[in-house]
Design an enzyme around this catalytic site. Sequence first.
Site, short mmCIF file in Angstrom:
data_model
loop_
_atom_site.label_atom_id
_atom_site.label_comp_id
_atom_site.label_asym_id
_atom_site.label_seq_id
_atom_site.Cartn_x
_atom_site.Cartn_y
_atom_site.Cartn_z
N THR A 180 40.72 73.07 -59.60
CA THR A 180 41.09 74.49 -59.57
C THR A 180 42.61 74.55 -59.54
O THR A 180 43.25 73.72 -58.90
CB THR A 180 40.57 75.19 -58.32
N GLU B 8 34.54 76.63 -59.01
CA GLU B 8 33.64 76.19 -57.94
C GLU B 8 32.19 76.57 -58.18
O GLU B 8 31.29 76.12 -57.48
CB GLU B 8 34.08 76.80 -56.60
N LYS C 83 45.95 95.94 -46.61
CA LYS C 83 45.42 96.65 -45.44
C LYS C 83 46.47 97.62 -44.93
O LYS C 83 47.50 97.22 -44.40
CB LYS C 83 45.01 95.66 -44.35
N TRP D 195 41.34 99.42 -46.30
CA TRP D 195 41.61 98.50 -47.41
C TRP D 195 41.96 99.25 -48.69
O TRP D 195 41.31 100.22 -49.05
CB TRP D 195 40.38 97.61 -47.66
P1 AMP Z 1 39.00 79.93 -62.02
O1 AMP Z 1 38.34 79.06 -61.04
O2 AMP Z 1 40.37 79.50 -62.40
O3 AMP Z 1 38.15 80.17 -63.21
O4 AMP Z 1 39.24 81.37 -61.34
C1 AMP Z 1 38.18 82.08 -60.76
C2 AMP Z 1 38.64 83.45 -60.36
O5 AMP Z 1 38.94 84.24 -61.51
C3 AMP Z 1 37.59 84.25 -59.63
O6 AMP Z 1 37.50 83.91 -58.28
C4 AMP Z 1 38.07 85.68 -59.85
O7 AMP Z 1 39.10 86.02 -58.94
C5 AMP Z 1 38.66 85.62 -61.25
N1 AMP Z 1 37.68 86.13 -62.22
C6 AMP Z 1 36.80 85.42 -62.95
N2 AMP Z 1 36.08 86.23 -63.74
C7 AMP Z 1 36.48 87.50 -63.49
C8 AMP Z 1 36.11 88.80 -63.98
N3 AMP Z 1 35.18 88.96 -64.91
N4 AMP Z 1 36.75 89.87 -63.47
C9 AMP Z 1 37.72 89.73 -62.55
N5 AMP Z 1 38.12 88.54 -62.05
C10 AMP Z 1 37.51 87.43 -62.52
#
Ligand code: AMP
Length: 532
Positions: free
Chosen positions: A177, A320, A430, A435
């Site tokens: 990640t 993850e 916050k 929120w």
């Molecule tokens: P990654 O592990 O780099 O793919 O990032 C995952 C994160 O991307 C998630 O925890 C979200 O915060 C964001 N994310 C993934 N898909 C979406 C979506 N469709 N809309 C908004 N945020 C998203």
Amino acid sequence: MLGAMQNWTMRITSVIDHAAREAGSREIVTRWADGTETRTDWSGIRRDALKMAQALKALGLKPGDKVASLAMNHSRHLVSWYGVAGMGGVLHTVNPRLFEDQLEYIVTHAEDKVLCYDAAFQPIVDKMKDRWTTVEHYICYDSNENAPAFEDWIGEQDGDYEWHTGPETDPCMICYTSGTTGNPKGVQYEHRSTMMHALAGLQPAAFNFSASSVMLPVVPMFHAASWGLPYAGAMAGIKFVFSAVNDPAVLHELMLREKVTDSAGVPTVWLAHFQYCDAEGIDLPPLKAATIGGSACPKFMIERLMKNGTRVQHAWGMTETSPIGTVGGPTWDWDELTFEEKVQKTAMQGRPIFGVELRTVDLDDMATELPRDGKTSGALQIRGPWIIKRYFKAEKDAVNNDGWFDTGDVGIIHPDGTLQLTDRTKDVIKSGGEWISSVELENAACGHPSVAEAACVGMYHPKWDERPVLFVVQKDGAECSADDILDYLKPQIAKWWMPDAIEFVDDIPHTATGKISKKDLRDRFADYKLEA
Ligand code: AMP
């Protein structure tokens, strides 16, 4: 008492065996970085994967060893997905956009022994070679100038090889990640979790593949296992069209010529495609479906694709979670909805696919489960067979006692199961104990015709603890004032959500995966002071 069915170990080599046997002549097309094209098929991918497994063994690799790829989307990268797993190894797909320190960290942390790379990334290899102390062999996917060429290297083998066998819980792939704080963390997928995730991706409520599907995945094979497409696509025996470059003109031409029906990518991919079509005065390609995820898909994008007759599958997930968690598609009441209601629904992040459980909990205690009422927002937690349990080499599990993993996202669950993402737990603001969603503020601001990009962060406030400040990048040539933006926001959001300040900036920092980096933005404005 035992049942009486056959024992069938879930190893992903059975996926490529199936594809070669049942859809062996279905094409895999690659448009390479130099403009040339090659065509192979599922039989060819399997044949080369067997040779690659053999070649890795000849290099002395043992089951469990890690092989890195530093590559864009193409058929040889696809071969590696199956070849590495086929010899019992673990493929580490490295994101070439990571910073040097991160590149050094992840390759040595994973203990990668072989690194296969695109010639386009030779400068990265040259720069990192001394720091990648675990790597013993380099193979170049498309040239033989600085390392053995992939085709020559596997060409020395005859492919007479039996896939490595072992428990289905063996690892087969690792992705890191690109967290905005600390070192990247490794997520190690198993044969079993990968297989179940890919099977789940075949649900009509997810990728909805048929044998006639032709998929051009723009989502990189180096990010979040390319959403499991190389496995799900093989299971369904679809045709793949890969492009090693993401130029919209190239993608557009390929989509038309190869009769592409499906695509998958982050929203910015479509943004670039819209701009290309507008500049050329041409129509969007006639796709049946576009899976969009990785960050929120804006409404105008959904609208334009839907008007083009393209089903928009807005998906949410993370490295993850293998990564699919939720996917949007037509709901049971779809035919009764107006066009605007359909767009509204699609702008949310869809519903959990079978295998995934979601819940939201109170942001203050991170334990009290919240109602699925379409109103209450909370910290999003997830569990299921393809959700992380523990990061690679970590000492402790990443889940609570009941198996729930904290996603770091904030959302609302609607009564029909639809997830609506509203923020990240680190970014939600916050103010006076209530929120405020930074993402909703950003999305609202992005609708303003002068705004190219917006990022909202909570800044310390002596009375309210935190108040929102909106950072705005204006479009080229646009000139608008802070008051123009505030006036634009007024009818869209609650009065107490209104930003205390609008700051115009030249650019907003991004992470290696193209997401806004609020940490870097906060660092940049560490001395920023709001007036009481
Ligand atoms: P990654 O592990 O780099 O793919 O990032 C995952 C994160 O991307 C998630 O925890 C979200 O915060 C964001 N994310 C993934 N898909 C979406 C979506 N469709 N809309 C908004 N945020 C998203």
